[in-house]
Design a protein around this motif. Structure first.
Motif, mmCIF file in Angstrom:
data_model
loop_
_atom_site.group_PDB
_atom_site.id
_atom_site.type_symbol
_atom_site.label_atom_id
_atom_site.label_comp_id
_atom_site.label_asym_id
_atom_site.label_seq_id
_atom_site.Cartn_x
_atom_site.Cartn_y
_atom_site.Cartn_z
ATOM 1 N N VAL A 21 0.838 -1.205 0.000
ATOM 2 C CA VAL A 21 0.000 0.000 0.000
ATOM 3 C C VAL A 21 0.868 1.248 0.000
ATOM 4 C CG1 VAL A 21 -1.593 1.362 1.397
ATOM 5 C CG2 VAL A 21 -2.007 -1.076 1.062
ATOM 6 N N PHE B 275 -3.293 9.602 -3.288
ATOM 7 C CA PHE B 275 -4.172 8.693 -2.538
ATOM 8 C C PHE B 275 -5.383 8.297 -3.379
ATOM 9 C CE2 PHE B 275 -8.059 8.409 0.020
ATOM 10 C CZ PHE B 275 -7.778 7.276 0.771
ATOM 11 N N LEU C 150 1.451 4.160 -2.866
ATOM 12 C CA LEU C 150 1.283 5.592 -2.596
ATOM 13 C C LEU C 150 2.533 6.377 -2.979
ATOM 14 C CD1 LEU C 150 -0.560 5.543 0.856
ATOM 15 C CD2 LEU C 150 -1.468 6.388 -1.307
ATOM 16 N N THR D 77 -4.370 5.906 -6.285
ATOM 17 C CA THR D 77 -3.971 4.557 -5.851
ATOM 18 C C THR D 77 -5.027 3.904 -4.969
ATOM 19 O OG1 THR D 77 -2.780 5.460 -3.930
ATOM 20 C CG2 THR D 77 -1.532 5.152 -5.971
ATOM 21 N N HIS E 94 -5.873 0.258 -5.789
ATOM 22 C CA HIS E 94 -4.795 -0.637 -5.357
ATOM 23 C C HIS E 94 -4.833 -0.841 -3.847
ATOM 24 C CE1 HIS E 94 -0.577 -1.265 -3.918
ATOM 25 N NE2 HIS E 94 -0.624 -2.207 -4.845
ATOM 26 N N THR E 95 -5.074 0.231 -3.098
ATOM 27 C CA THR E 95 -5.137 0.124 -1.640
ATOM 28 C C THR E 95 -6.290 -0.773 -1.202
ATOM 29 O OG1 THR E 95 -4.179 2.335 -1.389
ATOM 30 C CG2 THR E 95 -5.373 1.436 0.499
ATOM 31 N N GLN F 102 -5.597 -4.433 -1.811
ATOM 32 C CA GLN F 102 -4.730 -5.043 -0.802
ATOM 33 C C GLN F 102 -5.527 -5.389 0.453
ATOM 34 O OE1 GLN F 102 -1.670 -6.009 -1.459
ATOM 35 N NE2 GLN F 102 -1.821 -5.106 -3.507
#
Length: 254
Positions: free
Chosen positions: A21, A78, A25, A81, A84-85, A88
């Motif tokens: 994560v 933020f 970022l 992404t 993607h965060t 995860q």
């Protein structure tokens, strides 16, 4: 595997997910930092367009001209992404979910990202111009509206977070119904209270003008209704799958 080994393996997995994560970022922040000034100029456009000819913003602290654009770059990274965060997060909790729950959670991850960005876009293109028109219109004669860039950023972030979370209401509704925390019938019964609560939220997180309060409250309630529709459809699909597994249809009699 013992309980201690299982716990340690979960901690190792959590550490790996957190590193990914923060790595995502960092990679997203580098190009955003390069265009930090342009990003802040874009963010300030809704207010600058409403100021009188020659109106501008000011910086009242020495380091503000540097740190404020960097904060905007971090916020942009933020947002870029966020899928993607959330992926995860999903990958970490997925092993503990049932198969039908995993099929629902992954779409919710991407829908949540889209809705949050949609809420910010609605605030930027629809709500903020109305708010700044109201503020600058009621400024007393002889008063120059020259907002500090740091205070402006704090205000914008509050609006973005308020509208972003508001647009997540359908996801919250689907999760509540799907997990059995709140039955769908109960959510339908409290419609009137949700409508009142939407206007209370609008009064708290928007400036004291009726238009901006409506622009937050009405989407919040409409998204609540949309969430119930999606939740009803999702629950029917899951119930049909569960029934097919527990009691498969018999072949037609000849």
């Amino acid at each position: 595997m013992s309980a201690d080994e299982t716990f340690i393996s979960h901690l190792v997995e959590l550490r790996a997910r957190l590193l990914r994560v923060f790595g995502g970022l960092a990679l997203g922040f580098l190009p955003c930092a390069y265009y930090a000034r342009e990003l802040y100029s874009l963010l300030a456009q809704p207010l600058l367009e409403k100021l009188p000819q020659g109106g501008q913003m000011i910086a009242t602290e020495v380091v503000t001209p540097f740190f404020v654009p960097m904060k905007v770059a971090m916020m942009t990274a933020f947002l870029l992404t966020l899928p993607h965060t959330l992926y995860q997060v999903w990958a970490f909790v997925a092993p503990g979910l049932y198969a039908h729950e995993r099929r629902l959670v992954l779409p919710l991850v991407f829908v949540s990202s889209f809705l949050f960005a949609g809420g910010m876009a609605f605030a930027y293109f629809a709500a903020l111009p109305v708010v700044f028109e109201f503020i600058t219109h009621f400024a007393p004669q002889g008063v120059a509206v020259m907002t500090d860039i740091g205070r402006y950023l704090d205000f914008i972030l509050t609006m973005f977070i308020a509208f972003g979370i508001t647009f997540e209401v359908p996801v919250f509704v689907v999760i509540l119904v799907h997990t059995g925390i709140v039955p769908l019938e109960k959510l339908k019964e409290i419609r009137r209270y949700v409508l009142v609560g939407a206007f209370v939220v609008g009064a708290i997180f928007t400036p004291p003008d009726i238009i901006s309060q409506f622009m937050l409250a009405i989407p919040l309630y409409l998204l609540y209704e949309a969430g119930m529709l999606v939740a009803a459809f999702a629950c029917k699909s899951v119930s049909a799958e569960t029934s097919a597994i527990i009691r498969p249809d018999r072949p037609d009699a000849k």
